[in-house]
Design an enzyme around this catalytic site. Structure first.
Site, PDB file in Angstrom:
ATOM      1  N   CYS A 143      11.791 -16.998  17.808  1.00  0.00           N
ATOM      2  CA  CYS A 143      12.459 -18.192  17.282  1.00  0.00           C
ATOM      3  C   CYS A 143      12.196 -18.327  15.774  1.00  0.00           C
ATOM      4  CB  CYS A 143      11.956 -19.413  18.043  1.00  0.00           C
ATOM      5  SG  CYS A 143      12.866 -20.918  17.713  1.00  0.00           S
ATOM      6  N   CYS A 183      13.727 -21.831  22.142  1.00  0.00           N
ATOM      7  CA  CYS A 183      13.321 -20.486  22.578  1.00  0.00           C
ATOM      8  C   CYS A 183      11.894 -20.541  23.107  1.00  0.00           C
ATOM      9  CB  CYS A 183      13.331 -19.504  21.396  1.00  0.00           C
ATOM     10  SG  CYS A 183      14.941 -19.233  20.665  1.00  0.00           S
ATOM     11  N   CYS A 201      19.209 -23.057  21.229  1.00  0.00           N
ATOM     12  CA  CYS A 201      17.898 -23.458  20.721  1.00  0.00           C
ATOM     13  C   CYS A 201      18.061 -24.457  19.584  1.00  0.00           C
ATOM     14  CB  CYS A 201      17.125 -22.226  20.240  1.00  0.00           C
ATOM     15  SG  CYS A 201      15.552 -22.666  19.438  1.00  0.00           S
ATOM     16  N   CYS A 222      16.458 -22.678  16.182  1.00  0.00           N
ATOM     17  CA  CYS A 222      17.032 -21.505  15.506  1.00  0.00           C
ATOM     18  C   CYS A 222      18.508 -21.275  15.834  1.00  0.00           C
ATOM     19  CB  CYS A 222      16.231 -20.244  15.819  1.00  0.00           C
ATOM     20  SG  CYS A 222      16.464 -19.635  17.492  1.00  0.00           S
ATOM     21  N   GLY A 256       4.698   1.649  40.244  1.00  0.00           N
ATOM     22  CA  GLY A 256       4.705   0.488  41.128  1.00  0.00           C
ATOM     23  C   GLY A 256       3.573   0.452  42.136  1.00  0.00           C
TER      24      GLY A 256
END
Ligand SMILES: Nc1ncnc2c1ncn2[C@@H]1O[C@H](COP(=O)(O)OP(=O)(O)OP(=O)(O)O)[C@@H](O)[C@H]1O
Ligand SMILES: [Mg+2]
Ligand SMILES: [Zn+2]
Lengths: 281, 283
Positions: free
Chosen positions: B271, B265, B240, B243, B30
């Site tokens: 997808c 998606c 979606c 899909c 970080g």
């Protein structure tokens, strides 16, 4: 009266200089300085061997002319500036046995957030002007580790009410407030963690007389109700007389006189203090 | 027509220097490590930070995937991919599971990443404290002191104003209980993927000359108050249209003809693979 009591704050030989010093000014006890300034290398000796004690629930006054080192003293105590040398002990941090000036900055933050409150001469130094007043107070609580929004908001509102900021203005940013209101927000912020010691730098300077009286009354009420120790810095002897129990007089970075406020103001010993007191009568 | 470049565009010394900064970043999760960001044939601010990381790491056997906001086909993704391929000759793929090295902007793929993969995120603004402190010198000191009051205050103010934290993407996280980090503008939905992830995440900011990292299996906490918990975009009820998946990050679209809102998606390759029934064993 203080003899048996343990001091809240003890400062021993605090020095703060701006500049490195040179062979002309170093180790000469200030003999070669012009006021607090070395004419050869330009070093300013802003605080010189300052020693003092503050007892619980006591108000200590610091008086002196412009440039005498009052603000520098407070900034060193609040760790806004690193002191050059000296020792400081505060009751409530390692039982007053650790020199706070040589601690790490993380530990200094701890002391600042848990044990100290500061009200700056210039409110722009003490507040985030474009954050809400409630948020300004929450920041101090966040600093002390609080992570509960509802508690912090409630605490902030309680404190702002105590310093007479109307409820409907509490979410406003201090930049929209008058100078007196800004100082009151600073005071509320400084009080938020119930610190045992409050540092106040010229809180009333620049305010209208009626507003001044209002802020001074507030400080007296806080001292009476909360029993907080305070260092009140001012070059206004009326403020010192009204608020403080004991007073130190600073000149060119040094304490030249100290005693009970009444004594210092009625019967000053040092020629400079005499001049200061009598010029105002 | 083909100009002669060293493998992966940079000379070996430059790559080594970037890798050295990367190692330091991994060692201090970080923490933003400064590095000498190089000139690139792509303008700064267009993924050059991520690209430098990718080029410093890539080997001949790597299989690269580049995505921009979930899409492999976007112009930026394609340009970056072309540059990588033309200077290395490595294979590329659109399938997340096949890639060894993934460079992405603003998304973490939906397919869970593995230990043998590395994801590189492009970062426009690496400093999470910048909105509250303009000075770089001061933000460095705030990080060193772990003084994060300001960013907490910013979130507090959002709650005062809006009744909730109003960060969209790039919601700040605390890494390994120490440094607060900008996860790059990924949706809050993706923040959870960073926590205890099996894969190494590297983040690069070209314009700001910073590299930082989240090593595998590292705790990544999204900042939140005890009484105002962190929430992600709610995808549970969205399906979606292509899909039929639910529970992944969706784009909201509007069909002008039927005047209907529908969802798709955001991760296009995911997808497609769902549509082609390639994914059943992966989820
Ligand atoms: N950052 C700095 N760099 C150099 N000199 C400084 C700095 N800050 C303060 N000083 C000097 O230190 C001395 C003490 O200043 P300080 O602000 O403490 O005075 P003061 O007693 O608070 O004065 P005032 O009543 O005007 O507020 C002055 O000579 C000042 O010029
Ligand atoms: Mg001053
Ligand atoms: Zn000198």
């Amino acid at each position: 009266m203080h003899q048996q009591e343990r001091p809240l704050l003890t400062i021993k030989n605090l020095n703060k200089q701006f500049g490195c010093g040179c062979s002309h000014c170093r180790d000469t006890q200030g003999h070669n300085l012009e006021d607090n300034y070395c004419p050869v290398c330009g070093t300013v000796y802003a605080c010189r061997n300052v020693s003092l004690k503050v007892y619980p629930a006591e108000i200590l006054g610091v008086v002196g002319e412009s440039g005498s080192g009052k603000s520098t003293l407070l900034r060193c105590l609040y760790f806004d500036q690193d002191s050059t040398s000296g020792e400081g002990y505060i009751h409530g941090y390692n039982e007053g046995r650790t020199n706070i000036f040589t601690e790490t900055s993380q530990q200094k933050n701890y002391i600042r957030n848990h044990l100290l409150g500061m009200v700056y001469q210039n409110p722009y130094l003490g507040l985030r002007m474009n954050f809400s007043s409630v948020g300004n107070i929450a920041e101090k609580l966040i600093g002390a580790g609080n992570r509960k929004v509802d508690f912090m908001a409630a605490r902030a509102q309680e404190l702002l009410a105590a310093v007479n900021i109307p409820t409907y203005r509490m979410k406003e940013a201090p930049e929209k407030f008058s100078g007196g209101m800004q100082q009151r927000v600073q005071i509320a912020k400084a009080l938020s963690n119930n610190p045992p010691l409050l540092l106040l730098d010229e809180v009333t300077t620049g305010l209208d007389l009626s507003v001044q009286a209002n802020v001074l009354d507030l400080i007296k009420v806080i001292q009476r109700d909360l029993k907080i120790g305070m260092i009140v810095v001012s070059h206004d002897l009326a403020v010192i007389r009204m608020l403080t129990d004991r007073t130190i007089v600073m000149l060119n970075g040094r304490i030249i006189e100290h005693g009970l406020t009444d004594q210092v103001l009625e019967d000053p010993q040092h020629a400079y203090t005499q001049q200061l007191v009598y010029s105002l009568l | 027509m083909m100009k002669k470049y060293n493998f992966a565009f940079f000379d070996e010394g430059s790559k080594r220097e970037i890798r050295r900064a990367t190692l330091k970043a991994i060692a201090i999760p970080g923490y933003q490590v400064p590095f000498a960001s190089r000139e690139m044939p792509i303008a700064r601010g267009w993924g050059t930070g991520g690209l430098q990381l990718t080029l410093s790491l890539i080997g001949r056997d790597d299989i690269i995937k580049v995505i921009d906001q979930g899409a492999d086909e976007s112009v930026n993704a394609v340009n970056i991919k072309k540059l990588i391929i033309s200077t290395t000759g490595v294979q590329d793929t659109e399938k997340t599971a096949e890639a060894t090295l993934i460079q992405s902007r603003h998304r973490i793929p939906e397919v869970e990443l593995r230990e043998d993969q590395i994801i590189v995120l492009q970062v426009p603004l690496p400093e999470p404290l910048r909105t509250i402190e303009p000075s770089e010198y001061k933000t460095k000191k705030l990080h060193a002191d772990q003084d994060y009051n300001g960013i907490w205050l910013m979130l507090f103010e959002q709650i005062m104003k809006h009744g909730r934290m109003s960060t969209g993407a790039d919601h700040p996280v605390q890494v390994h209980g120490r440094y607060i980090m900008a996860p790059s503008p990924i949706p809050r939905f993706d923040n959870q993927k960073l926590n205890d992830s099996k894969t190494l995440t590297l983040l690069g900011a070209g314009r700001e000359k910073k590299i930082y990292a989240v090593p595998p299996y590292t705790k990544v906490q999204s900042l939140a108050f005890a009484d105002y918990p962190f929430t992600v975009e709610d995808m549970s009820a969205k399906v979606c249209r292509l899909c039929g998946t639910t529970g992944v990050y969706m784009d909201e679209l509007f069909d002008r003809d039927t005047e209907e809102t529908y969802y798709q998606c955001n991760d296009v390759s995911y997808c497609l693979q769902r549509e082609n029934k390639e994914m059943d064993d992966l989820r």
